[in-house]
Design an enzyme around this catalytic site. Structure first.
Site, PDB file in Angstrom:
ATOM      1  N   ASP A  47       0.856  -1.174   0.000  1.00  0.00           N
ATOM      2  CA  ASP A  47       0.000   0.000   0.000  1.00  0.00           C
ATOM      3  C   ASP A  47       0.898   1.233   0.000  1.00  0.00           C
ATOM      4  OD1 ASP A  47      -1.626   2.172   0.701  1.00  0.00           O
ATOM      5  OD2 ASP A  47      -2.779   1.040   2.168  1.00  0.00           O
ATOM      6  N   ILE A  48       0.817   2.026  -1.036  1.00  0.00           N
ATOM      7  CA  ILE A  48       1.698   3.186  -1.147  1.00  0.00           C
ATOM      8  C   ILE A  48       1.488   4.191  -0.024  1.00  0.00           C
ATOM      9  CG2 ILE A  48       0.260   4.576  -2.699  1.00  0.00           C
ATOM     10  CD1 ILE A  48       3.279   4.819  -4.149  1.00  0.00           C
ATOM     11  N   ASN A  99      -4.860  12.966 -10.926  1.00  0.00           N
ATOM     12  CA  ASN A  99      -5.522  13.456 -12.124  1.00  0.00           C
ATOM     13  C   ASN A  99      -5.159  14.937 -12.251  1.00  0.00           C
ATOM     14  OD1 ASN A  99      -7.585  15.151 -10.847  1.00  0.00           O
ATOM     15  ND2 ASN A  99      -8.576  13.237 -10.263  1.00  0.00           N
ATOM     16  N   GLY A 142      -8.621   5.409  -7.030  1.00  0.00           N
ATOM     17  CA  GLY A 142      -7.376   4.649  -7.003  1.00  0.00           C
ATOM     18  C   GLY A 142      -6.350   5.207  -6.036  1.00  0.00           C
ATOM     19  N   ASP A 160      -4.737   7.998  -6.175  1.00  0.00           N
ATOM     20  CA  ASP A 160      -5.002   9.412  -5.901  1.00  0.00           C
ATOM     21  C   ASP A 160      -5.972   9.572  -4.720  1.00  0.00           C
ATOM     22  OD1 ASP A 160      -4.867  12.187  -6.294  1.00  0.00           O
ATOM     23  OD2 ASP A 160      -6.304  12.167  -7.936  1.00  0.00           O
ATOM     24  N   SER A 173      -0.528   5.023 -14.334  1.00  0.00           N
ATOM     25  CA  SER A 173      -1.412   4.838 -15.497  1.00  0.00           C
ATOM     26  C   SER A 173      -1.961   3.439 -15.684  1.00  0.00           C
ATOM     27  CB  SER A 173      -0.748   5.310 -16.798  1.00  0.00           C
ATOM     28  OG  SER A 173      -0.677   6.721 -16.852  1.00  0.00           O
ATOM     29  N   THR A 174      -1.683   2.504 -14.755  1.00  0.00           N
ATOM     30  CA  THR A 174      -2.143   1.126 -14.959  1.00  0.00           C
ATOM     31  C   THR A 174      -3.539   0.863 -14.410  1.00  0.00           C
ATOM     32  OG1 THR A 174      -1.100   0.352 -12.923  1.00  0.00           O
ATOM     33  CG2 THR A 174       0.199   0.221 -14.959  1.00  0.00           C
ATOM     34  N   GLY A 175      -4.115   1.818 -13.706  1.00  0.00           N
ATOM     35  CA  GLY A 175      -5.462   1.636 -13.159  1.00  0.00           C
ATOM     36  C   GLY A 175      -6.514   2.091 -14.152  1.00  0.00           C
ATOM     37  N   VAL A 176      -7.239   3.129 -13.784  1.00  0.00           N
ATOM     38  CA  VAL A 176      -8.336   3.610 -14.629  1.00  0.00           C
ATOM     39  C   VAL A 176      -7.848   4.151 -15.972  1.00  0.00           C
ATOM     40  CG1 VAL A 176      -9.895   4.065 -12.705  1.00  0.00           C
ATOM     41  CG2 VAL A 176      -8.417   5.894 -13.549  1.00  0.00           C
TER      42      VAL A 176
END
Length: 176
Positions: A15-16, A29, A37, A39, A127-130
């Site tokens: 978990d970041i 975003n 996500g 963010d 960029s790998t999520g939504v």
């Protein structure tokens, strides 16, 4: 610990928002005002101090939002880090090569971290999520961008959300 010439890159599943590093990178975003996500998690856990600094950025130099591939820092609020470096990844396109923009997210985040004096930085898989970037390709771009970035930060941690992402990033960093 690594050195600026030869940074240590650790790849972990986790978990970041729980990373005890100098700087945590937020896959933001362009509004800088939170989202889903990574963010959303960073804004929720970090608290109102992050949002307040993001609003100040929007009221100033970033009135139109943070451009894709750029990076900017704020406080980390209640996170176990000193700073959050916000970067906006590109949305994946199968008809247009946007890999230079994705690479820029890593390079610009490392530049900002270096300017802050950070000795350690934790990245998510930008960029790998939504934004739908295929994890294997995102890992390849990230590995190359981090290995070739100037300036560098001594300790870099890639914090991956699941075993598949961790395996993809391990393969990419071993190949780079």
């Amino acid at each position: 610990m690594g050195s600026p010439e030869h940074p240590r890159v650790d790849l972990v599943r986790g978990d970041i928002t729980e990373q005890g590093v100098d700087a945590v990178v937020n896959a933001a975003n362009s509004s800088l005002l939170g989202g889903g996500g990574v963010d959303g998690a960073i804004h929720r856990r970090g608290g109102k101090e992050i949002l307040a600094e993001c609003r100040a950025l929007r009221a100033g130099h970033y009135g139109g939002g943070l451009p894709v591939g750029q990076a900017v820092a704020t406080t980390a609020g209640r996170l176990p880090a000193r700073w959050v470096i916000h970067t906006v990844g590109p949305v994946y396109s199968s008809t247009e090569d946007r890999s230079a923009l994705l690479a820029s997210c890593y390079g610009e985040s490392l530049r900002v971290a270096h300017e802050l004096g950070a000795e350690s930085v934790a990245f998510p898989a930008i960029s790998t999520g939504v934004y739908r970037w295929p994890v294997d390709d995102a890992a390849r771009v990230a590995a190359h961008a981090i290995r070739t970035a100037r300036p560098r930060v001594p300790e870099i941690r890639m914090v991956l959300f699941d075993d598949a992402a961790l395996a993809a990033f391990r393969a990419a960093f071993e190949a780079s």
